[in-house]
Design an enzyme around this catalytic site. Structure first.
Site, PDB file in Angstrom:
ATOM      1  N   ALA A   2      94.476  10.751 121.291  1.00  0.00           N
ATOM      2  CA  ALA A   2      93.787   9.465 121.091  1.00  0.00           C
ATOM      3  C   ALA A   2      92.928   9.518 119.829  1.00  0.00           C
ATOM      4  O   ALA A   2      92.878   8.558 119.059  1.00  0.00           O
ATOM      5  CB  ALA A   2      92.919   9.138 122.305  1.00  0.00           C
ATOM      6  N   HIS A  48      90.189  13.926 115.832  1.00  0.00           N
ATOM      7  CA  HIS A  48      89.632  13.488 114.550  1.00  0.00           C
ATOM      8  C   HIS A  48      89.774  14.619 113.531  1.00  0.00           C
ATOM      9  O   HIS A  48      90.196  14.409 112.402  1.00  0.00           O
ATOM     10  CB  HIS A  48      88.129  13.199 114.657  1.00  0.00           C
ATOM     11  CG  HIS A  48      87.747  12.155 115.657  1.00  0.00           C
ATOM     12  ND1 HIS A  48      86.559  12.198 116.339  1.00  0.00           N
ATOM     13  CD2 HIS A  48      88.388  11.037 116.080  1.00  0.00           C
ATOM     14  CE1 HIS A  48      86.471  11.147 117.134  1.00  0.00           C
ATOM     15  NE2 HIS A  48      87.575  10.437 117.013  1.00  0.00           N
ATOM     16  N   CYS A  87      91.493  11.773 124.803  1.00  0.00           N
ATOM     17  CA  CYS A  87      92.131  13.064 124.505  1.00  0.00           C
ATOM     18  C   CYS A  87      92.281  13.254 122.993  1.00  0.00           C
ATOM     19  O   CYS A  87      92.036  12.350 122.210  1.00  0.00           O
ATOM     20  CB  CYS A  87      93.489  13.129 125.181  1.00  0.00           C
ATOM     21  SG  CYS A  87      94.661  11.942 124.488  1.00  0.00           S
ATOM     22  N   ARG A  89      92.741  -0.968 120.354  1.00  0.00           N
ATOM     23  CA  ARG A  89      91.495  -0.641 119.651  1.00  0.00           C
ATOM     24  C   ARG A  89      91.042  -1.744 118.697  1.00  0.00           C
ATOM     25  O   ARG A  89      89.961  -1.707 118.179  1.00  0.00           O
ATOM     26  CB  ARG A  89      91.645   0.689 118.919  1.00  0.00           C
ATOM     27  CG  ARG A  89      90.351   1.205 118.300  1.00  0.00           C
ATOM     28  CD  ARG A  89      90.423   2.687 118.097  1.00  0.00           C
ATOM     29  NE  ARG A  89      89.414   3.228 117.233  1.00  0.00           N
ATOM     30  CZ  ARG A  89      89.588   3.453 115.947  1.00  0.00           C
ATOM     31  NH1 ARG A  89      90.724   3.154 115.352  1.00  0.00           N
ATOM     32  NH2 ARG A  89      88.633   4.005 115.232  1.00  0.00           N
TER      33      ARG A  89
HETATM   34 FE1  CFM Z   1      83.511   6.851 115.395  1.00  0.00          FE
HETATM   35 FE2  CFM Z   1      82.749   5.906 117.487  1.00  0.00          FE
HETATM   36 FE3  CFM Z   1      85.094   7.197 117.276  1.00  0.00          FE
HETATM   37 FE4  CFM Z   1      84.727   4.795 116.120  1.00  0.00          FE
HETATM   38 FE5  CFM Z   1      85.825   3.577 118.280  1.00  0.00          FE
HETATM   39 FE6  CFM Z   1      83.814   4.767 119.565  1.00  0.00          FE
HETATM   40 FE7  CFM Z   1      86.146   5.986 119.428  1.00  0.00          FE
HETATM   41 MO1  CFM Z   1      85.884   3.844 120.892  1.00  0.00          MO
HETATM   42  S1  CFM Z   1      82.668   4.847 115.699  1.00  0.00           S
HETATM   43  S2  CFM Z   1      85.681   6.555 115.410  1.00  0.00           S
HETATM   44  S3  CFM Z   1      85.826   2.939 116.200  1.00  0.00           S
HETATM   45  S4  CFM Z   1      83.117   7.950 117.221  1.00  0.00           S
HETATM   46  S5  CFM Z   1      84.405   2.740 119.558  1.00  0.00           S
HETATM   47  S6  CFM Z   1      81.640   5.198 119.132  1.00  0.00           S
HETATM   48  S7  CFM Z   1      84.829   5.879 121.072  1.00  0.00           S
HETATM   49  S8  CFM Z   1      87.496   4.345 119.337  1.00  0.00           S
HETATM   50  S9  CFM Z   1      86.678   7.919 118.649  1.00  0.00           S
END
Ligand code: CFM
Length: 537
Positions: free
Chosen positions: A58, A187, A55, A89
């Site tokens: 997260a 993000h 989500c 994580r």
């Molecule tokens: Fe970038 Fe990722 Fe992500 Fe990531 Fe991660 Fe991820 Fe993630 Mo899990 S590199 S930041 S450190 S998009 S592994 S493939 S899904 S937490 S939001």
């Protein structure tokens, strides 16, 4: 072995027609002869489908903010949201001042039914006061969860009031889980406020060492960024800040002083990379520190950007030494892995980044995809102007930045920039599709049903996955390599990381466990039915 168009259609035909229409746009077979293979991405998962996505909360609190060690991160919400984003994580951090590393804590307002009915603002204000009193952090973040948005708590007002009470920056993030279709929305929300409130907040005008750089989109999972920094520092770079693995509020404030921004995970941080270029004139370079070839190429591209002969020579020296050291170690693992196939389905960047490393140990990626990436992460950034913004994306504020009058300085002349762009991915990402072999499957937001169907056809030797899908895969007799938290292992980035990865993947193959599991297609008929007097049942 590849999936034929007919087989793909047979999988899709099992869906009700509306779902079929939707999912068809998210899956294709790579065909280099077609000029542009468009994929639908970053749109809502159909309710009822078991997705692997997370989500917005997260993505904001868990992914981007969580690793910042000298800030206390408060979750405003019921306890589950804070609890499940606590320590899972594996974004590691160490601090010279252990009293300023709060990563082991989980701070939540623990909203109860009465707070939902009467409002949670007072409780949040009290928790902020307690946090300042107990921890004396450099700054505090407050992240909203779904109920906070639904009942209308004004977390920004509470944060502002607390900030003036205590004289400590309190940053409020309206990252309610439902704010977007996945963690990707979170993000973006985190990027905006870090840019607005933290980056450039110091008075420092010049970085203290040579070749100052920021590493963006590197979260130090299992110690990844420590391995990368080890090599960069040996070559002579000064790492001003890492966003945000083992990162800190204090470092981030100086990020404007870098001469180059490196982008590892494009998906989670390309917003900051772009804004830094507009505001301070600092270009970004797409890097991939996963795999020996990826690491070496990234280092060479960095050296080319700075264009300094001594730096180029030192880069070559370090690459040659590291490669000579690790290649003999890789040999034994290559023998185990050679000729095998993999599915590589991870969040928003690793589904692409790990394919090179798989190839180096002899494993071909036959299916890959992302949980929540956008079209540009598949097709390349040139498609960005053609992406239509739907209602879900409009929820997220698009921050406008302009050149900083005092600090904007073009780091490279426009002519030099054009020349470099011909050679290295400067302020550009080409995406996943272009690097994949013809005949491989590319799939967005893969779900459990499709996971099982593709496994039955392609029978991969290993599946790079996440925590939600790995058990389904393992029960089908396929080793799953968890590529989010790396389970208990890592680092996997850089030179030493490549060896660790090859070792762990080999262990997966060598484990006798798989001999005890009978995959469903070996003892179950794929179709069952009975004929009765009334007809077929
Ligand atoms: Fe970038 Fe990722 Fe992500 Fe990531 Fe991660 Fe991820 Fe993630 Mo899990 S590199 S930041 S450190 S998009 S592994 S493939 S899904 S937490 S939001």
């Amino acid at each position: 072995m590849a999936v034929t168009e007919k087989e793909l259609q047979e999988i899709l035909d099992q869906y009700p027609s509306k779902v079929q229409k939707n999912r068809t746009k998210h899956i294709f077979i790579k065909d280099g002869a077609e000029s542009a293979q468009v994929i639908e991405a970053n749109t809502r998962t159909i309710p009822g489908i078991i997705t692997n996505r997370g989500c917005a909360y997260a993505g904001c609190k868990g992914v981007v903010l969580g690793p910042l060690k000298d800030m206390v991160h408060i979750t405003h919400g019921p306890i589950g949201c804070g609890y499940y984003s606590w320590g899972t994580r594996r974004n590691k951090a160490k601090s010279d001042d252990p009293t300023q590393n709060f990563l082991n804590y989980c701070v939540s307002t623990d909203m109860q039914e009465s707070d939902i009915v009467f409002g949670g603002e007072k409780k949040l204000a009290k928790v902020i006061d307690e946090v300042i009193d107990i921890f004396h952090p450099k700054a505090v973040t407050v992240s909203a969860t779904c109920p906070v948005g639904l009942i209308g708590d004004d977390i920004s007002a509470v944060a502002r009031a607390a900030e003036s009470r205590h004289g400590v920056p309190i940053l409020a993030f309206s990252c309610e889980g439902y704010k977007g279709v996945s963690q990707s929305a979170g993000h973006h929300i985190a990027n905006n406020i870090l840019m607005e409130r933290v980056i450039g907040a110091s008075e420092t005008e010049k970085a203290s060492g040579k070749y100052p750089i920021n590493i963006l989109g590197e979260y130090n999972i299992g110690g990844d960024s420590w391995e990368v920094e080890r090599v960069l520092e040996e070559i002579g770079y000064t790492v001003v800040s890492v966003m945000t693995g083992d990162g800190s509020y204090e470092e981030l404030k100086n990020a404007h002083t870098a001469e180059l921004n490196l982008v590892q995970c494009h998906r989670s941080i390309n917003y900051i990379a772009e804004m830094l270029e507009t505001k301070y004139g600092t270009p970004w370079l797409k890097v991939n520190f996963i795999g020996i070839a990826g690491m070496s190429e990234s280092l060479r591209n960095m050296a080319l950007y700075f264009g300094d002969e001594a730096l180029i020579a030192k880069t070559e020296e370090v690459i040659a030494r590291e490669v000579a050291r690790i290649e003999p170690l890789m040999e034994q693992y290559k023998k185990i892995c050679d000729g095998k196939t993999a599915f590589c389905f991870v969040g928003g960047s690793r589904g692409h980044h790990y394919q090179g490393l798989f190839a180096e140990i002899g494993i071909e990626t036959v299916l890959a995809g992302y949980e929540f990436a956008h079209r540009d992460d598949y097709e390349g950034r040139q498609v960005i102007p053609t992406i239509k913004t739907d209602a879900d994306s409009k929820n997220i504020p698009q921050m406008q930045v302009s050149a900083d009058e005092r600090r904007f300085r073009l780091k490279v002349s426009p002519e030099k920039m054009e020349e470099l762009k011909q050679k290295i991915p400067l302020s550009y990402y080409a995406g996943m599709t272009v690097t994949m072999k013809d005949g491989s499957i590319i799939v967005d937001d893969l779900n459990h049903f499709e996971t099982e169907e593709f496994i039955k056809i392609l029978k991969p030797d290993i599946f790079a996955s996440g925590i939600k899908d790995k058990y389904v895969i393992q029960k089908m007799g396929i080793p799953a390599k968890q590529l989010h938290s790396y389970d208990y292992s890592g680092p996997y980035a850089g030179f030493n990381g490549a060896v660790n990865f090859a070792r762990d993947v080999s262990m997966g193959f060598a484990s006798p466990t798989w001999n005890f599991i009978v995959p469903p297609w070996q003892d179950e008929p794929l179709l069952t039915g009975t004929v009765t007097e009334e007809g077929v049942a």
